[in-house]
Write a protein that holds these residues in place. Structure first.
Motif, PDB file in Angstrom:
ATOM      1  N   ARG A 165      -6.774   8.095  -2.649  1.00 42.66           N
ATOM      2  CA  ARG A 165      -5.967   6.892  -2.540  1.00 42.66           C
ATOM      3  C   ARG A 165      -6.709   5.688  -3.098  1.00 42.66           C
ATOM      4  O   ARG A 165      -6.109   4.770  -3.636  1.00 42.66           O
ATOM      5  N   TYR A 166      -8.008   5.689  -2.941  1.00 39.93           N
ATOM      6  CA  TYR A 166      -8.841   4.600  -3.433  1.00 39.93           C
ATOM      7  C   TYR A 166     -10.049   5.204  -4.136  1.00 39.93           C
ATOM      8  O   TYR A 166     -10.614   6.188  -3.676  1.00 39.93           O
ATOM      9  N   LYS A 167     -10.412   4.573  -5.267  1.00 37.83           N
ATOM     10  CA  LYS A 167     -11.559   5.047  -6.020  1.00 37.83           C
ATOM     11  C   LYS A 167     -12.302   3.845  -6.578  1.00 37.83           C
ATOM     12  O   LYS A 167     -11.682   2.987  -7.231  1.00 37.83           O
ATOM     13  N   VAL A 168     -13.592   3.781  -6.287  1.00 35.34           N
ATOM     14  CA  VAL A 168     -14.435   2.752  -6.885  1.00 35.34           C
ATOM     15  C   VAL A 168     -15.377   3.447  -7.850  1.00 35.34           C
ATOM     16  O   VAL A 168     -16.051   4.416  -7.476  1.00 35.34           O
TER      17      VAL A 168
ATOM     18  N   THR B 260      -3.034   5.675  -6.675  1.00 35.27           N
ATOM     19  CA  THR B 260      -4.491   5.616  -6.528  1.00 35.27           C
ATOM     20  C   THR B 260      -4.940   4.257  -7.032  1.00 35.27           C
ATOM     21  O   THR B 260      -4.669   3.895  -8.179  1.00 35.27           O
ATOM     22  N   ARG B 261      -5.605   3.516  -6.147  1.00 36.90           N
ATOM     23  CA  ARG B 261      -6.124   2.209  -6.553  1.00 36.90           C
ATOM     24  C   ARG B 261      -7.518   2.396  -7.104  1.00 36.90           C
ATOM     25  O   ARG B 261      -8.437   2.774  -6.378  1.00 36.90           O
ATOM     26  N   LEU B 262      -7.676   2.156  -8.399  1.00 37.28           N
ATOM     27  CA  LEU B 262      -8.968   2.300  -9.071  1.00 37.28           C
ATOM     28  C   LEU B 262      -9.589   0.920  -9.265  1.00 37.28           C
ATOM     29  O   LEU B 262      -8.950   0.025  -9.829  1.00 37.28           O
ATOM     30  N   THR B 263     -10.810   0.776  -8.797  1.00 35.50           N
ATOM     31  CA  THR B 263     -11.566  -0.449  -9.006  1.00 35.50           C
ATOM     32  C   THR B 263     -12.818  -0.100  -9.775  1.00 35.50           C
ATOM     33  O   THR B 263     -13.609   0.742  -9.328  1.00 35.50           O
TER      34      THR B 263
ATOM     35  N   VAL C  15      -3.593   0.157 -10.142  1.00 34.40           N
ATOM     36  CA  VAL C  15      -3.055   1.254  -9.338  1.00 34.40           C
ATOM     37  C   VAL C  15      -2.392   2.233 -10.290  1.00 34.40           C
ATOM     38  O   VAL C  15      -1.583   1.837 -11.141  1.00 34.40           O
TER      39      VAL C  15
ATOM     40  N   ASN D 253       0.817  -1.227   0.000  1.00 32.74           N
ATOM     41  CA  ASN D 253       0.000   0.000   0.000  1.00 32.74           C
ATOM     42  C   ASN D 253       0.843   1.267   0.000  1.00 32.74           C
ATOM     43  O   ASN D 253       0.381   2.324   0.443  1.00 32.74           O
TER      44      ASN D 253
ATOM     45  N   SER E 150      -9.129  -1.165 -14.123  1.00 36.36           N
ATOM     46  CA  SER E 150      -8.835  -1.411 -12.707  1.00 36.36           C
ATOM     47  C   SER E 150      -7.338  -1.663 -12.538  1.00 36.36           C
ATOM     48  O   SER E 150      -6.777  -2.574 -13.155  1.00 36.36           O
TER      49      SER E 150
END
Lengths: 113, 115
Positions: free
Chosen positions: B9-12, B110-113, B89, A41, B87
């Motif tokens: 940091r995270y995006k759904v 940024t983790r994109l899902t 990073v 992470n 999807s």
């Protein structure tokens, strides 16, 4: 086109033993070579680079790497591994005219206590 | 000093939605890069900026991907009509100079899902 090969998906070593993570590359002309480490992470952290000069390059956290032009290799080494060295390691190359890095697929280093 | 920061940091996102990913490089860094990192793979180059000029966008996978850096500092990567294959990073990196010998400093990604 430039490319990087990291032949080992995972390297296991006992704490206190020396470690080697292998990297070979292909590039037109002279290479710029880099090692990065990635913890879970988190982004990639720069460890060391070879640009020119001495074939043995010293970097952060006691790591070093040896550039071998005839074997087109740039192996990462450390004399004594720590459990905290356990992470994902990436080798990367850039030719002298380019800017973007080409990365290998990564090697997971597992240091056992 | 502060390193490279990225948000969110995270995006759904639902398939078909547009997303915008932000990168704040290290102050004074001339060069800015975007990379895409799929699960279990090394980062792959998307695009490169020197100040505000986008000098290389050869890695952008389709015309749904667009990046900008209008004032030579903050950059935004926009993906239109997201697909499941997007999807990944998304990593931003910056470096001090223009020459390739300078190392790049990476943000956390940024983790994109896409669902």
């Amino acid at each position: 086109a430039q490319s990087v090969a990291q032949p080992e998906d995972q390297v296991n070593v006992a704490e206190g033993n020396p470690l080697t993570v292998k990297c070979t590359y292909s590039v037109s002309g002279n290479p710029y070579l880099f090692w990065y480490v990635q913890y879970p992470n988190r982004g990639l952290q720069f460890l060391l680079k070879y640009i020119t000069g001495d074939n043995l390059v010293k970097g952060s956290y006691g790591f070093e790497a040896e550039f071998n032009k005839s074997q087109t290799s740039f192996h990462l080494k450390k004399p004594s591994a720590l459990v905290s060295d356990s992470a994902l390691y990436f080798c990367a190359v850039r030719d002298t005219t380019g800017r973007a890095l080409t990365f290998g697929s990564g090697t997971r280093l597992q240091v056992q206590p | 000093g502060a390193g490279v920061s990225q948000s969110p940091r995270y995006k759904v996102a639902k398939r078909g939605q547009d997303v915008a990913l932000r990168c704040d490089p290290i102050s004074g860094h001339v060069s800015l890069f975007w990379y895409q990192q799929a699960l279990g793979q090394g980062p792959e180059f998307l695009t490169y900026f020197q100040n505000e000029a986008q000098l290389d966008k050869s890695g952008l996978p389709s015309d749904r991907f667009f990046a900008e850096r209008p004032e030579g500092s903050v950059s935004t990567l926009k993906i239109q009509r997201t697909q499941q294959e997007d999807s990944a990073v998304y990593l931003c990196a910056s470096s001090w100079g223009q020459q390739g010998a300078y190392e790049q400093y990476f943000g956390p990604g940024t983790r994109l899902t896409v669902t």
